[in-house]
Design an enzyme around this catalytic site. Sequence first.
Site, PDB file in Angstrom:
ATOM      1  N   ARG A  86      -4.141  36.786  32.736  1.00 50.10           N
ATOM      2  CA  ARG A  86      -3.352  37.858  33.317  1.00 50.10           C
ATOM      3  C   ARG A  86      -3.217  39.014  32.336  1.00 50.10           C
ATOM      4  NH1 ARG A  86       2.824  35.586  34.040  1.00 50.10           N
ATOM      5  NH2 ARG A  86       3.159  34.942  31.899  1.00 50.10           N
ATOM      6  N   ASP A 108      -0.653  26.989  26.042  1.00 46.99           N
ATOM      7  CA  ASP A 108      -0.273  26.889  24.630  1.00 46.99           C
ATOM      8  C   ASP A 108       0.281  25.516  24.309  1.00 46.99           C
ATOM      9  OD1 ASP A 108      -1.049  29.442  23.980  1.00 46.99           O
ATOM     10  OD2 ASP A 108       0.954  30.319  24.158  1.00 46.99           O
TER      11      ASP A 108
HETATM   12  N1  URA Z   1       2.027  30.481  32.984  1.00 51.19           N
HETATM   13  C1  URA Z   1       2.604  29.572  32.156  1.00 51.19           C
HETATM   14  O1  URA Z   1       1.921  28.880  31.402  1.00 51.19           O
HETATM   15  N2  URA Z   1       3.947  29.446  32.184  1.00 51.19           N
HETATM   16  C2  URA Z   1       4.735  30.187  32.993  1.00 51.19           C
HETATM   17  O2  URA Z   1       5.957  30.008  32.978  1.00 51.19           O
HETATM   18  C3  URA Z   1       4.112  31.119  33.840  1.00 51.19           C
HETATM   19  C4  URA Z   1       2.765  31.263  33.824  1.00 51.19           C
END
Ligand code: URA
Length: 205
Positions: free
Chosen positions: A101, A199
């Site tokens: 994104r 992550d």
């Molecule tokens: N992607 C994620 O890894 N966590 C979120 O809260 C939203 C999008």
Amino acid sequence: MNLTVIDHPLTSHYLTVLRDEATQPEEFRSAARRLTYTLVMEATKQVPLLERPVTTPLETTTGYRMPDMVAIAVLRAGLGLLDAVIDMIPHVKVGFAGVQRDEETIQPIEYYFKTADLSDAHVLILEPMLATGGSLSWAVEKAKENGAGSITALCVVAAPAGVQAMYDRHPDVRVVAASLDRDLNDASYIRPGLGDMGDRLFGTL
Ligand code: URA
């Protein structure tokens, strides 16, 4: 779009492990895998079985087999669900959808898409965090362009905004989630959520 939020003690247990900020990647990965087993059980509940006769040591009776299935892992976080899907559906074909994104516009940017032909397959899209719905909508559009008809999305956590986006753009897609959380923060992270799933899976915090 129809949303199923799983109500099962094992789902709640493993979701809590995932939410806990103290959970380290090794335990996080195994909790994600175990929680995914419960998602797969629900996500495959409506898949139409193919009949085949089976001969037991005593007689021949009616048996069943699963139809062709394709799982599409939305990178990176969808990889955290993939092992469990392959464990439970060993004949599954696997595709990958690379999207990230844009942190300013929160719009999905495609960088990779590869999958088998989806025409006669039941498609599972692995997108653990349904936040704004941008990535999942994009993955569903790509799957439909490649012939997919029956699509179910597997999510760990869904937010109301993402559920609404799916309802508006893809009312035909079924979404199975472990939780419907409260809302999104200003950076479009789900609250209470579990943070950045990629992550936390891969230790890139
Ligand atoms: N992607 C994620 O890894 N966590 C979120 O809260 C939203 C999008």
